[in-house]
Design a protein around this motif. Structure first.
Motif, PDB file in Angstrom:
ATOM      1  N   ASP A  96      96.324 -48.366  32.502  1.00 13.69           N
ATOM      2  CA  ASP A  96      95.453 -49.406  31.949  1.00 13.69           C
ATOM      3  C   ASP A  96      94.219 -49.523  32.826  1.00 13.69           C
ATOM      4  OD1 ASP A  96      97.243 -49.915  29.941  1.00 13.69           O
ATOM      5  OD2 ASP A  96      98.236 -51.568  30.996  1.00 13.69           O
ATOM      6  N   PHE A  97      93.026 -49.525  32.177  1.00 14.14           N
ATOM      7  CA  PHE A  97      91.764 -49.498  32.914  1.00 14.14           C
ATOM      8  C   PHE A  97      90.886 -50.659  32.426  1.00 14.14           C
ATOM      9  CE2 PHE A  97      93.428 -45.225  32.676  1.00 14.14           C
ATOM     10  CZ  PHE A  97      93.402 -44.816  34.009  1.00 14.14           C
ATOM     11  N   PRO A  98      90.742 -51.687  33.237  1.00 15.03           N
ATOM     12  CA  PRO A  98      89.881 -52.814  32.839  1.00 15.03           C
ATOM     13  C   PRO A  98      88.442 -52.336  32.642  1.00 15.03           C
ATOM     14  CG  PRO A  98      91.254 -53.404  34.717  1.00 15.03           C
ATOM     15  CD  PRO A  98      91.370 -51.917  34.547  1.00 15.03           C
ATOM     16  N   PHE A  99      87.763 -52.933  31.668  1.00 10.89           N
ATOM     17  CA  PHE A  99      86.338 -52.644  31.468  1.00 10.89           C
ATOM     18  C   PHE A  99      85.683 -53.895  30.896  1.00 10.89           C
ATOM     19  CE2 PHE A  99      88.189 -51.670  27.377  1.00 10.89           C
ATOM     20  CZ  PHE A  99      87.233 -52.055  26.437  1.00 10.89           C
ATOM     21  N   SER A 100      84.357 -53.895  30.941  1.00 12.34           N
ATOM     22  CA  SER A 100      83.597 -55.064  30.488  1.00 12.34           C
ATOM     23  C   SER A 100      82.453 -54.625  29.587  1.00 12.34           C
ATOM     24  CB  SER A 100      83.033 -55.835  31.694  1.00 12.34           C
ATOM     25  OG  SER A 100      82.159 -56.856  31.265  1.00 12.34           O
ATOM     26  N   LEU A 101      82.264 -55.405  28.533  1.00  8.95           N
ATOM     27  CA  LEU A 101      81.093 -55.220  27.665  1.00  8.95           C
ATOM     28  C   LEU A 101      80.137 -56.409  27.794  1.00  8.95           C
ATOM     29  CD1 LEU A 101      82.928 -53.908  24.484  1.00  8.95           C
ATOM     30  CD2 LEU A 101      81.422 -52.578  25.975  1.00  8.95           C
TER      31      LEU A 101
ATOM     32  N   PRO B  55      76.886 -40.215  31.427  1.00 11.49           N
ATOM     33  CA  PRO B  55      76.973 -39.465  32.689  1.00 11.49           C
ATOM     34  C   PRO B  55      77.763 -40.202  33.759  1.00 11.49           C
ATOM     35  CG  PRO B  55      74.761 -39.332  31.798  1.00 11.49           C
ATOM     36  CD  PRO B  55      75.482 -40.332  30.964  1.00 11.49           C
ATOM     37  N   ASN B  56      77.875 -41.522  33.639  1.00 12.40           N
ATOM     38  CA  ASN B  56      78.632 -42.300  34.613  1.00 12.40           C
ATOM     39  C   ASN B  56      80.013 -42.679  34.074  1.00 12.40           C
ATOM     40  OD1 ASN B  56      76.558 -42.341  36.550  1.00 12.40           O
ATOM     41  ND2 ASN B  56      75.571 -44.076  35.535  1.00 12.40           N
ATOM     42  N   ALA B  57      80.501 -41.941  33.092  1.00  6.78           N
ATOM     43  CA  ALA B  57      81.791 -42.260  32.480  1.00  6.78           C
ATOM     44  C   ALA B  57      82.884 -42.303  33.549  1.00  6.78           C
ATOM     45  CB  ALA B  57      82.126 -41.242  31.408  1.00  6.78           C
ATOM     46  N   ARG B  58      83.766 -43.289  33.402  1.00  6.07           N
ATOM     47  CA  ARG B  58      84.844 -43.463  34.370  1.00  6.07           C
ATOM     48  C   ARG B  58      85.962 -42.463  34.074  1.00  6.07           C
ATOM     49  NH1 ARG B  58      88.320 -49.046  35.391  1.00  6.07           N
ATOM     50  NH2 ARG B  58      89.622 -48.241  37.113  1.00  6.07           N
ATOM     51  N   ASP B  59      86.438 -41.838  35.110  1.00  7.48           N
ATOM     52  CA  ASP B  59      87.517 -40.857  34.954  1.00  7.48           C
ATOM     53  C   ASP B  59      88.851 -41.588  34.907  1.00  7.48           C
ATOM     54  OD1 ASP B  59      89.281 -38.769  34.944  1.00  7.48           O
ATOM     55  OD2 ASP B  59      88.380 -37.722  36.651  1.00  7.48           O
ATOM     56  N   ILE B  60      89.548 -41.457  33.788  1.00 11.25           N
ATOM     57  CA  ILE B  60      90.843 -42.131  33.621  1.00 11.25           C
ATOM     58  C   ILE B  60      91.966 -41.104  33.436  1.00 11.25           C
ATOM     59  CG2 ILE B  60      89.803 -44.240  32.694  1.00 11.25           C
ATOM     60  CD1 ILE B  60      90.496 -43.222  29.890  1.00 11.25           C
ATOM     61  N   SER B  61      91.756 -39.904  33.975  1.00 15.39           N
ATOM     62  CA  SER B  61      92.715 -38.812  33.746  1.00 15.39           C
ATOM     63  C   SER B  61      94.110 -39.146  34.233  1.00 15.39           C
ATOM     64  CB  SER B  61      92.221 -37.529  34.435  1.00 15.39           C
ATOM     65  OG  SER B  61      90.976 -37.138  33.899  1.00 15.39           O
TER      66      SER B  61
ATOM     67  N   GLN C 176      86.147 -40.882  30.606  1.00 12.34           N
ATOM     68  CA  GLN C 176      86.474 -39.475  30.371  1.00 12.34           C
ATOM     69  C   GLN C 176      87.838 -39.167  30.987  1.00 12.34           C
ATOM     70  OE1 GLN C 176      83.609 -36.941  32.289  1.00 12.34           O
ATOM     71  NE2 GLN C 176      84.305 -37.454  34.355  1.00 12.34           N
ATOM     72  N   PHE C 177      88.514 -38.187  30.373  1.00  9.28           N
ATOM     73  CA  PHE C 177      89.800 -37.788  30.960  1.00  9.28           C
ATOM     74  C   PHE C 177      90.086 -36.330  30.586  1.00  9.28           C
ATOM     75  CE2 PHE C 177      90.914 -39.299  26.739  1.00  9.28           C
ATOM     76  CZ  PHE C 177      91.867 -38.395  26.285  1.00  9.28           C
TER      77      PHE C 177
ATOM     78  N   LEU D  34      91.470 -50.755  28.693  1.00 10.03           N
ATOM     79  CA  LEU D  34      91.708 -49.524  27.927  1.00 10.03           C
ATOM     80  C   LEU D  34      93.002 -48.880  28.435  1.00 10.03           C
ATOM     81  CD1 LEU D  34      90.723 -47.305  25.922  1.00 10.03           C
ATOM     82  CD2 LEU D  34      89.587 -46.229  27.904  1.00 10.03           C
ATOM     83  N   ARG D  35      93.906 -48.610  27.501  1.00  3.00           N
ATOM     84  CA  ARG D  35      95.171 -47.957  27.882  1.00  3.00           C
ATOM     85  C   ARG D  35      95.122 -46.482  27.479  1.00  3.00           C
ATOM     86  NH1 ARG D  35     101.034 -50.581  26.985  1.00  3.00           N
ATOM     87  NH2 ARG D  35     100.239 -51.628  28.867  1.00  3.00           N
TER      88      ARG D  35
END
Length: 656
Positions: free
Chosen positions: A386-391, A376-382, A412-413, A497-498
């Motif tokens: 390139d979108f940095p993310f962390s695990l 539900p909190n997915a980041r919108d990358i539409s 999400q996009f 994430l690209r």
């Protein structure tokens, strides 16, 4: 018979026989007359003895016979009477006067025996009976003599055992006049064993200390008046709270003494701080102590102690988001105090996730929550890019699809046009990316749906050993997609994430046939005028044809229209990377890092070897090195009035 009688007529000791007559006449007569005692006739008649007849043997006949020493006994008596010892001889009687065996023996008297005589030539030292010194007798004028005198000179010791007399020995053993005198000692002299009455312990160490004589002597601590220290006046209170004062001894024995034992026990309320707060006692265990900085104890009122290693702070550690400030550095009240300074930087592991305006997240601070940790909190990358993310701190919400379960994040996009879509997670350093990518259509994953694409490391199979997960697909309808990036092999990390997409209308030529070995023969006729190339003057009306390919970072693209051409088409080549946008029928690269034109060429310099008369060819060499993702290749044509605005072309290419 007469003859026989005459022969027998012999006188004997008892008779005197006398012959008469004649033998021949037989008138012979032998007359016997008894012999009388006394006459010296050579016979000793029976019954006579030596005292009656000299011819009788034995004592008394006046003859000294064998076995006798004198005769008669009167002679013997005379000898005995005369047998008297004198100074020079010792005369000794033996035998018997009456038996005429008396003997008077004379022996010269020797010097020495105590016999009452002093032989000629002997003196007192040789014979005790000789008068004078050395005879063992104390005589007039003598005080002693040699043994066995009652006082033997050599044994006279004038030491009377009294150290307080001077003992003097006069005379000599040789003159038997030894005498002793004992003069009283009056001088106060140490070491002579005497203490004269006028002396005391201070001027004569032979004197014992006498309590009460008014003098403080050795072994005493005080005395009565006029002593400098009067016993009754001694007060042992030294005024020091850190000593226990004890009075020992007594006035009567002049040995009053004060002891001041140092107090070592840490006792609150006794007024003493043993060691002054620098020893075992301190403010913590004895309130009589003042806090002392540097005594190795952190006391009331202190925050640390400079003598304790690493006790006093020299810097302040961050406490969550608080950045304490060091006050009183180098003292025992040094402390880290919250003075309102707060962490504003995004720092991993400092326990703080700064708030606005820093807007940190786990992408740059592991202390912050993962904002897209749930679908539900997915980041919108539409927008693509390139979108940095962390695990690093992500949690696991959904099961893995092409990999084991692991923590994941969600994106999400929605693309505005049917498009070719590219997704990947790449590490520029070349390290393996332990991330699985999943793409879900129309919403979040559910137990009854499956992803439309899933990849862990397709690059290992299609890009010469470069391993990173990526997904490429085309969508022909508009919908929302959910991308899941899941940690693999227990490896948590930070990635990027690209997302790239190109409208399908902008790539009418379709996928570039990268595996072909012959020139691509095609035509721009039937295409559309979608591009305005940047390397030539603005032109309109020239139809173009575009293709796409997905390229690895290690590959470069070279293309040309030099060979295989037909006709007289004037071409322009250019290459775009990443997102394209389609606006009012025109395609262009999206400005910025998510899409850009990387190469453009109008007329190639030189002459094509295969078509030496063709001077309007285009060529691009080594484009896109080090870059990855979707690349579009466009062949555009110049519009020239009076001639067609399109035409055939031959396109050579190579990926190296």
């Amino acid at each position: 018979m007469c003859t026989a009688q005459m022969a027998a007529c012999v006188s004997d000791a008892d008779n005197v026989r006398t012959s008469s007559g004649s033998v021949t006449a037989c008138t012979y007569l032998c007359t016997a007359t008894a012999r009388a005692c006394g006459p010296a006739d050579g016979f000793c008649p029976t019954g006579c003895g030596p005292t009656r007849d000299i011819d009788c043997p034995g004592c008394g006949n006046g003859r000294v016979e064998s076995g006798e020493t004198c005769d008669p006994s009167s002679t013997c008596m005379t000898q005995m009477t005369a047998c008297v010892s004198d100074a020079n001889n010792v005369r000794t009687s033996s035998g018997s006067v009456t038996a005429c065996t008396y003997v008077c023996t004379t022996t010269a008297r020797a010097c020495g025996p105590a016999d009452g005589f002093c032989p000629t030539g002997c003196g007192p030292t040789m014979d005790v009976d000789c008068p004078g010194c050395g005879n063992g007798r104390i005589e007039s004028g003598e005080t002693c003599d040699v043994s066995p005198a009652a006082v033997i000179c050599s044994s006279i010791n004038c030491n009377d055992g009294d150290a307080c007399t001077t003992d003097t020995r006069t005379g000599a053993n040789a003159t038997c006049n030894v005498a002793c005198t004992h003069a009283a000692v009056t001088a106060c002299t140490s070491g002579d064993g005497c203490c004269p009455s006028a002396c005391n312990r201070n001027n004569d160490t032979d004197c014992a200390a006498v309590c009460g004589n008014g003098v403080v002597e050795s072994g005493e601590t005080c005395d009565v008046s006029p002593a400098t220290v009067i016993c009754s006046a001694i007060n042992c209170n030294d005024g020091d709270a850190c000593t226990t004062d004890t009075r020992t001894g007594a006035n009567a024995t002049c040995n009053v003494a004060c002891t001041h034992a140092a107090i070592t026990a840490c006792t609150t309320g006794d007024g003493c701080c043993p060691g002054g707060g620098l020893g075992a006692c301190n403010r913590n265990n004895d309130t009589d102590c003042a806090a002392v900085c540097g005594n190795g104890a952190v006391e009331t009122g202190e925050t640390c102690d400079t003598a304790i290693a690493n006790s006093c702070p020299t810097s302040c550690a961050q406490q969550a988001c608080v950045l304490p400030q060091l006050v009183n550095r180098g003292t025992c009240t040094a402390a880290c105090v919250d003075q309102g300074v707060r962490q504003t930087m995004c720092v991993d592991g400092d326990g703080c996730c700064p708030g606005a305006p820093t807007n940190c997240s786990d992408i740059n601070d592991t202390d912050c929550p993962t904002p897209n940790d749930t679908c539900p909190n997915a980041r919108d990358i539409s927008a693509g890019g390139d979108f940095p993310f962390s695990l690093m701190t992500a949690k696991e919400e959904t099961p893995g699809q092409c990999s084991p379960d692991g923590p994941e994040v969600f994106f999400q996009f929605t693309v505005p046009n049917p498009s070719a879509v590219y997704l990947d997670v790449f590490d520029p350093s070349g390290k393996r990316v332990d991330v699985a990518l999943e793409v879900w259509a129309n919403g979040c994953p559910t137990a009854t749906t499956k992803p439309i694409a899933c990849d862990t490391a397709d690059g290992g199979r299609s890009c010469g050993g470069e391993t990173w997960p990526r997904i490429f697909f085309t969508n022909t309808d508009l919908r929302t997609y959910v991308v899941v990036a899941r940690a693999m092999n227990g490896t948590r990390g930070r990635y990027s994430l690209r997302l790239q997409y190109v409208p399908l209308a902008c790539i009418g030529g379709g996928a570039f046939p990268v595996a072909a070995t012959q020139p691509l023969i095609d035509t721009t006729c039937g295409g559309a005028d979608l591009y305005a190339p940047s390397c030539t003057a603005p032109m309109t009306g020239g139809l173009d044809k575009s293709y796409y390919l997905v390229k690895c970072p290690a590959q470069t693209l070279s293309i040309s229209t030099c060979e295989g051409r037909t006709g007289n088409t004037d071409t322009v080549l250019y290459v775009n990377r990443g997102n394209l946008r389609l606006v009012q029928g025109a395609c262009s690269a999206v400005a910025g890092p998510i899409g850009r034109e990387i190469a453009c060429n109008d007329d190639r310099t030189g002459v094509c070897a295969a078509n030496p008369n063709n001077t309007r060819t285009s060529e691009i060499n080594g484009a896109g090195g080090g870059d990855r993702g979707i690349f579009t290749i466009t062949v555009d044509t110049h519009f020239t009035p009076g001639i067609p605005n399109c035409g055939p072309f031959g396109l050579n290419w190579a990926l190296k």
